[in-house]
Design an enzyme around this catalytic site. Structure first.
Site, short mmCIF file in Angstrom:
data_model
loop_
_atom_site.label_atom_id
_atom_site.label_comp_id
_atom_site.label_asym_id
_atom_site.label_seq_id
_atom_site.Cartn_x
_atom_site.Cartn_y
_atom_site.Cartn_z
N GLU A 109 7.26 4.43 0.60
CA GLU A 109 7.49 3.04 0.19
C GLU A 109 8.45 2.95 -0.99
O GLU A 109 9.24 2.01 -1.09
CB GLU A 109 6.15 2.36 -0.10
CG GLU A 109 5.34 2.18 1.18
CD GLU A 109 3.98 1.58 0.98
OE1 GLU A 109 3.63 0.61 1.67
OE2 GLU A 109 3.23 2.09 0.11
N GLU A 129 -1.63 6.29 5.25
CA GLU A 129 -2.73 5.58 4.59
C GLU A 129 -3.93 5.35 5.50
O GLU A 129 -5.08 5.46 5.06
CB GLU A 129 -2.24 4.23 4.04
CG GLU A 129 -1.52 4.31 2.71
CD GLU A 129 -0.03 4.57 2.84
OE1 GLU A 129 0.69 4.33 1.86
OE2 GLU A 129 0.40 5.03 3.91
#
Length: 255
Positions: A109, A129
């Protein structure tokens, strides 16, 4: 060279190299590192002598994302600009991610908050995640579908499995694939190509590219005129034309 306990900055003329320096933690982001990264981005944005940034990690890896140990202790690696000080309030100047080893979870990210990505061929890219019962909430679920086919972005998000770097380049996520160990040098070379151009023109082009995705056709032409118009009338624009005619390198004044 500037330094923090977890982030180092090095100037290369108009380029600011920003290195996450927590190799013993795989460059994972805790609160202090988020604040230090945010400060480095502000330094890049506010110094008129700097045109472009390069974000990298030390110790053979880019970033493994959020420091889960710090998270378990109740710490969130956030600032007012989002995860790691840059995922919501993205940098106002171009930034290149130089990835060695891995860019995983929040690490990817961070790379997606940058404008360009240079990655070593053997690097691992992914947002795992969901494998930890978490959501990739640092921008990946918006920016991966902007850069990849929706089906590919969906598979990455829902399986948590990594994406091969060569395929990432074929799909347009990665700009340049480097030999292992060469990502930073290649990113700095790319940054130098950007920094050699008219700084006002680079800044205006970056602003239009970043904001234009949300404009209607009518807004695009109006906003582009507002941003690019002053550049057309600048001393640098005239210098670029004169230097071209005189077959020499331009000397930019930033005005």
């Amino acid at each position: 060279m500037g330094s923090d306990t977890t982030v180092r900055t090095t100037r290369h003329d108009a380029i600011l190299e920003i290195a996450i320096d927590r190799p013993e933690q795989r460059n994972a982001i805790d609160k202090a590192t988020a604040e230090a990264l945010g400060a480095a981005i502000i330094e890049l944005e506010q110094d008129d002598a700097l045109v472009v940034g390069v974000l990298t990690g030390t110790g053979g890896g880019f970033c493994a994302g959020m420091d889960l140990g710090a998270f378990a202790r109740g710490e969130l690696p956030l600032t007012e600009r989002g995860f790691a000080g840059m995922t919501i309030g993205r940098p106002g100047k171009p930034v290149i991610a130089a990835i060695e080893g891995f860019a995983l979870a929040g690490g990817l990210e961070l790379a997606l908050a940058c404008d360009l990505i240079v990655a070593a061929r053997d690097a691992r890219l992914g947002i795992p995640e969901v494998k930890r019962g978490l959501v990739a909430a640092g921008g990946a679920l918006r920016r991966l579908p902007e850069r990849l086919p929706l089906g590919v972005a969906t598979e990455l998000a829902l399986t948590g499995d990594p994406l091969d770097v060569d395929r990432a380049q074929q799909l347009g996520l990665v700009n340049h694939v480097s030999a292992p160990g060469a990502a930073l040098a290649d990113a700095l070379a790319l940054a130098a190509r950007i920094a050699a151009n008219g700084p006002l023109a680079v800044a205006a082009s970056h602003e239009i590219l970043r904001a234009g995705v949300d404009w209607t056709e009518e807004q695009f032409w109006a906003e582009q005129g507002r941003i690019a118009g002053p550049v057309l009338l600048s001393r640098d624009a005239r210098e670029g034309a004169v230097a071209f005619k005189e077959k020499r390198a331009p000397v930019w004044e930033r005005r």
